[in-house]
Write an enzyme that holds these catalytic residues in place. Structure first.
Site, PDB file in Angstrom:
ATOM      1  N   GLU A 106       0.833  -1.200   0.000  1.00 23.93           N
ATOM      2  CA  GLU A 106       0.000   0.000   0.000  1.00 23.93           C
ATOM      3  C   GLU A 106       0.865   1.247   0.000  1.00 23.93           C
ATOM      4  O   GLU A 106       0.359   2.361   0.031  1.00 23.93           O
ATOM      5  CB  GLU A 106      -0.924   0.017   1.218  1.00 23.93           C
ATOM      6  CG  GLU A 106      -0.223   0.119   2.547  1.00 23.93           C
ATOM      7  CD  GLU A 106      -1.181   0.290   3.708  1.00 23.93           C
ATOM      8  OE1 GLU A 106      -1.350   1.448   4.130  1.00 23.93           O
ATOM      9  OE2 GLU A 106      -1.737  -0.708   4.182  1.00 23.93           O
ATOM     10  N   CYS A 124      -2.904  -3.213   3.876  1.00 21.33           N
ATOM     11  CA  CYS A 124      -2.599  -4.390   4.701  1.00 21.33           C
ATOM     12  C   CYS A 124      -3.065  -5.722   4.107  1.00 21.33           C
ATOM     13  O   CYS A 124      -2.711  -6.777   4.632  1.00 21.33           O
ATOM     14  CB  CYS A 124      -3.174  -4.251   6.104  1.00 21.33           C
ATOM     15  SG  CYS A 124      -2.550  -2.827   7.015  1.00 21.33           S
ATOM     16  N   THR A 165       3.159   2.984  16.206  1.00 21.91           N
ATOM     17  CA  THR A 165       2.851   1.749  15.485  1.00 21.91           C
ATOM     18  C   THR A 165       3.435   1.763  14.075  1.00 21.91           C
ATOM     19  O   THR A 165       2.905   1.106  13.181  1.00 21.91           O
ATOM     20  CB  THR A 165       1.325   1.522  15.416  1.00 21.91           C
ATOM     21  OG1 THR A 165       0.704   2.615  14.732  1.00 21.91           O
ATOM     22  CG2 THR A 165       0.736   1.419  16.806  1.00 21.91           C
ATOM     23  N   SER A 176     -11.301   1.778  13.266  1.00 18.44           N
ATOM     24  CA  SER A 176     -10.485   0.726  12.659  1.00 18.44           C
ATOM     25  C   SER A 176     -10.452  -0.520  13.534  1.00 18.44           C
ATOM     26  O   SER A 176     -10.495  -1.647  13.029  1.00 18.44           O
ATOM     27  CB  SER A 176      -9.059   1.246  12.424  1.00 18.44           C
ATOM     28  OG  SER A 176      -8.340   0.348  11.611  1.00 18.44           O
ATOM     29  N   SER A 184      -7.690  -2.543   5.949  1.00 15.22           N
ATOM     30  CA  SER A 184      -8.687  -1.485   6.107  1.00 15.22           C
ATOM     31  C   SER A 184      -9.359  -1.178   4.779  1.00 15.22           C
ATOM     32  O   SER A 184      -8.781  -1.339   3.710  1.00 15.22           O
ATOM     33  CB  SER A 184      -8.032  -0.226   6.668  1.00 15.22           C
ATOM     34  OG  SER A 184      -7.614  -0.432   8.000  1.00 15.22           O
ATOM     35  N   HIS A 241      -3.092 -10.855  11.372  1.00  9.76           N
ATOM     36  CA  HIS A 241      -2.529  -9.556  11.000  1.00  9.76           C
ATOM     37  C   HIS A 241      -2.325  -8.758  12.285  1.00  9.76           C
ATOM     38  O   HIS A 241      -3.235  -8.645  13.108  1.00  9.76           O
ATOM     39  CB  HIS A 241      -3.484  -8.816  10.066  1.00  9.76           C
ATOM     40  CG  HIS A 241      -3.143  -7.371   9.855  1.00  9.76           C
ATOM     41  ND1 HIS A 241      -1.962  -6.965   9.275  1.00  9.76           N
ATOM     42  CD2 HIS A 241      -3.838  -6.236  10.166  1.00  9.76           C
ATOM     43  CE1 HIS A 241      -1.936  -5.641   9.233  1.00  9.76           C
ATOM     44  NE2 HIS A 241      -3.053  -5.177   9.768  1.00  9.76           N
ATOM     45  N   ASN A 249       4.732  -2.560  12.856  1.00  9.50           N
ATOM     46  CA  ASN A 249       3.690  -2.740  11.854  1.00  9.50           C
ATOM     47  C   ASN A 249       4.310  -2.740  10.463  1.00  9.50           C
ATOM     48  O   ASN A 249       5.086  -1.842  10.119  1.00  9.50           O
ATOM     49  CB  ASN A 249       2.667  -1.611  11.973  1.00  9.50           C
ATOM     50  CG  ASN A 249       1.419  -1.863  11.162  1.00  9.50           C
ATOM     51  OD1 ASN A 249       1.281  -2.881  10.492  1.00  9.50           O
ATOM     52  ND2 ASN A 249       0.490  -0.922  11.223  1.00  9.50           N
TER      53      ASN A 249
END
Length: 828
Positions: free
Chosen positions: A120, A152, A194, A245, A426, A295, A390
């Protein structure tokens, strides 16, 4: 690239071999197994990971950020975070991990028939990262695949595409490679801890040791929601609704899990002897699989989510009872009533699911219920992401690699075990699927791989994740902000661009890096030599180069403080000097002077008496005083409307039109003369109302408090700010109605010039008489009133005619008002 080209001849021979037989007959491994799906056993043959060599500690980031201890380590469940500057992008990281996969597993580039990238983090809205990777396949242009974009989830979409290709009749016997790569970045704020960076390359084919044995063992969730997205192409940072989220993650997991369980249960019911849910052939639940891989944007979310799977198990059992379904025998029903059901209060079982997402009490219950199973089934898979951070699309693949590394190195990832994978992105897309651990005994296509067999042991040996991550270099937490700000400048800087961050010595051997972006926006890359020696830890004090440090220092002078300003002094206990120095280096704006004006009272002297504020804090001042009759009448003239609260939380408005309704006591400001006290020019001071005058005085007193001006007298030179401080000094004013009185006064002057000032005195007398006639009885005035008006009119005519004009200024002043002229000083 040379080492890849060496195998071109052998690869060409292999390529000719499979092209010669365009229709490949199935090997004995393609024959459907009576107990294992269709017998193709498509899945993961090999894996390789990459993450930058430099990282920061989350515990040290807590200290550096001034947050409470445990905010990131316990609150997010993270221990460390990968950091990289402007010398790496998703293209370079994809090159690094793909090249390493080919080298470590000795894969001939010509034996690859599909290459797909999931990411992404775009560096180009048109040119695919997959095409950049084609430099690794110099003599092989017959490679399918492209780059898949989704937050993701792009890597999982690419993997499922590769699985489907290898399952289909279009498969020509060659391997597929799937690359998941991202650099997770966030703007300053709660999401920045993150961040992370990493890439995973996966080799896909038939007869795999990690196999999707039955392609039907998967479920997907797809919906439209704006929980995380990147609409602004001028920045790398996403727009994030953190609370939404998390709820979307829960919804996707629960939807996928419910459908996944239903599918596996249906397969079990179709043939219990051939398909297992759990080892007893029961309904699939959160304890059925040997391992789970989630995830992991941060690991606390994974822990909470696994607890919700146990919650869903309880709700599914309750739903079966209500529906009267008899899925299992009586003895199995009795076994279902386990301790976890009893631990969840019944009101939660029937509560609307949306109402449970923010319930902290339920969250604690589910954590306790699932804790033991979590430690057994998820801890190993989460080990890598806890210290890498992340990685967006690569996150779930890091979990798989971590599981293989940890469990495989203990010899526990054995034939027959299963791992259920949950991937979320997302927007939102999510998929849950099941992989089976196998011991392959035959090659999937001997014409291509000469009888090669891929195993879990080979993956464990080549991954070596624990040792590789332990060899990284820890850098100061400040490097995170420096790196991200540098990347932001690169992102908005345009072309051409030359990276400034170091490469050799600060990167792992074999790492690709960005050479630069030329004037036509074309990117080029080089590779750190395999024999390169990493720079010894402690040799360099900063990862960021000097130019980045200089830019950061310059920007600190012009960037206002956001968030909480922690006041640090040299008297702070512990490492006070270090904290003080660090605060001075990090804080972009500080408060150096203050002032406060006080209302007048019995014990208060000047408005800005230095002792006023201290006396007020100590409770030694009484600022409330009675309001004079003149002020109360002035308030009545303003026709004030008050709002009063009544019962039931309602308010009512009523006008203040009698003296008894006017407030009787209030704090009242004393007199203040800007010219006498501060040397402000009289003409300028006259344009200001009381609020503006006090504000100006407060600003000057604050400069005096900061020691920037002497302020010993009303000499303007004593209040003048030195030249060297003017660009970096500001004064903050706050007022509910700035300059309102002055504005009203200016408007009244204008109206007077158009009404009273524009009329003759004689006309005003006649106007007054006419108004009295309108309200008089029978519209007639008394004889005394008529006589008074006659005398007044006679006097006005004498004055306006020039006789004795100076004897009655009260009359002549009404006609002496000149035309209105706007005073430009009012604008100041």
């Amino acid at each position: 690239m040379t080492s890849l080209a060496v195998g071109a001849v052998a690869g060409a021979i292999a390529s000719t071999a499979y092209r010669r037989s365009s229709s490949i007959s199935p090997s004995k491994n393609d024959t459907p197994s009576p107990t294992r799906g269709n017998g193709k056993n498509v899945g993961i043959l090999a894996m390789e990971i990459y993450t930058p060599r430099t990282y920061i500690s989350q515990s040290k980031l807590e200290e550096h950020s001034g947050v409470s201890q445990g905010r990131f380590t316990l609150g997010l469940g993270q221990e460390a975070m990968a950091v990289t500057g402007d010398a790496e992008d998703v293209n370079s990281m994809a090159l690094t991990v793909t090249h390493a996969l080919l080298e470590k597993y000795k894969i001939d580039p010509n034996s690859v028939g599909r290459l797909e990238v999931g990411t992404e983090t775009l560096v180009d809205k048109s040119k695919s990262t997959k095409t950049v990777l084609m430099d690794l396949f110099p003599n092989n242009t017959d490679i399918e695949g492209a780059t898949v974009i989704n937050a993701c989830y792009g890597g999982t979409a690419a993997l499922l595409n590769a699985f489907n290709w290898a399952e289909s009749d279009a498969w020509d016997g060659r391997y597929a490679i799937v690359v998941a790569v991202d650099i997770a970045t966030y703007a300053r704020g709660p999401a920045r801890p993150t961040c992370g960076a990493g890439a995973v390359a996966v080799l896909v084919g038939r007869n795999a040791p990690l196999a999707l044995v039955d392609p039907r063992e998967r479920a997907t969730h797809a919906t439209n929601v704006y929980d995380f997205f990147k609409p602004d192409h001028s920045v790398e940072y996403p727009v994030v609704d953190g609370a939404l989220s998390q709820v979307c993650y829960y919804r996707a997991l629960e939807d996928c899990y419910s459908k996944f369980c239903d599918k596996l249960d249906a397969l079990n019911r179709a043939d219990k002897s051939q398909r297992g849910g759990n080892k007893d052939g029961d309904c699939f639940n959160a304890d059925s699989a040997d391992y789970f891989v989630f995830h992991a944007p941060y690991n606390k979310l994974v822990q909470k989510s696994y607890g919700r799977m146990h919650f869903m198990d309880a709700r599914r059992k309750h739903a079966r009872k209500l529906d009267g379904k008899n899925l299992f025998s009586e003895e199995k029903k009795a076994e279902e009533e386990d301790a976890s059901d009893a631990a969840i209060p019944k009101e939660y079982i029937s509560m609307p699911i949306e109402d449970t997402y923010s319930d902290k009490a339920l969250e604690g219950i589910l954590k306790n219920i699932s804790k033991s199973s979590y430690n057994t089934r998820l801890t190993d898979a989460n080990a890598a992401s806890k210290i890498v951070g992340n990685t967006y699309t690569a996150s779930v693949f890091f979990g798989l690699a971590s599981l293989v590394d940890k469990v495989g190195s203990r010899g526990e990832l054995t034939n027959g075990k299963t791992a259920v994978v949950f991937s979320y992105g997302s927007g939102a897309l999510a998929t849950m699927y099941r992989l089976h651990i196998r011991d392959p005994t035959h090659s999937a296509n001997e014409a291509i791989d000469q009888g090669r067999i891929f195993t879990i042991d080979e993956m464990v040996k080549n991954l070596n994740i624990t040792e590789r991550l332990a060899s990284r270099e820890q850098v100061h937490p400040q490097e995170l902000d420096l790196a991200l700000e540098t990347r932001a400048r690169m992102h908005r800087g345009g072309a051409p661009y030359s990276p400034v961050y170091p490469t050799n010595g600060r990167m792992f051997p074999g790492t690709y890096f960005l050479n630069g972006i030329d004037s036509k926006w074309r990117r080029s890359y080089s590779r750190v030599p395999l024999d390169s020696e990493p720079e010894p830890e402690g040799t360099s004090t900063h990862l960021a180069p000097p130019i980045v440090l200089r830019l950061a220092k310059r920007e600190a002078l012009s960037t206002p403080v956001t968030g909480v300003l922690e006041v640090l002094t040299k008297s702070v206990s512990g490492n006070a000097l270090d904290k003080y120095a660090d605060a001075k280096a990090r804080v972009a704006c500080v408060i150096t002077g203050t002032s406060a004006g006080m209302p007048y009272g019995d014990d208060i002297g000047e408005v800005f008496d230095p002792s006023n504020l201290q006396k007020l804090v100590e409770g030694k001042l009484q600022c409330i005083r009675p309001i004079s009759g003149t002020l109360r009448m002035a308030m009545l003239d303003k026709n004030v409307v008050q709002l009063k609260k009544i019962g039931g939380g309602k308010t009512v408005a009523f006008p203040v039109n009698t003296d008894k309704d006017v407030i009787k006591v209030a704090a009242q400001l004393g007199t203040l003369d800007l010219t006498d006290s501060y040397g402000v020019p009289a003409g300028l001071a006259e344009t200001m109302d009381v609020a503006a005058q006090v504000a100006v005085a407060a600003g000057l007193e604050a400069l005096k408090s900061a020691g920037l001006v002497s302020g010993k007298s009303n000499d303007p030179a004593e209040w003048k700010l030195p030249e060297q401080y003017r660009d970096s000094t500001g004064v903050v004013y706050a007022s509910s109605f700035p300059a309102m009185d002055a504005a009203v006064g200016e408007v009244m002057k204008f109206l007077q010039s158009k009404t009273v000032g524009a009329a003759s005195a004689e006309r005003l007398v006649f106007t007054l008489r006419n108004r009295l006639l309108r309200v008089a009885p029978d519209r007639q005035l008394a004889d005394d009133d008529e006589a008074a008006f006659a005398r007044l009119l006679s006097r006005v005519r004498e004055v306006e005619g020039g006789d004795n004009a100076s004897d009655d200024s009260s009359v002549s002043s009404t006609a002496s008002t000149g035309p209105y002229e706007f005073d430009r000083k009012f604008l100041l």
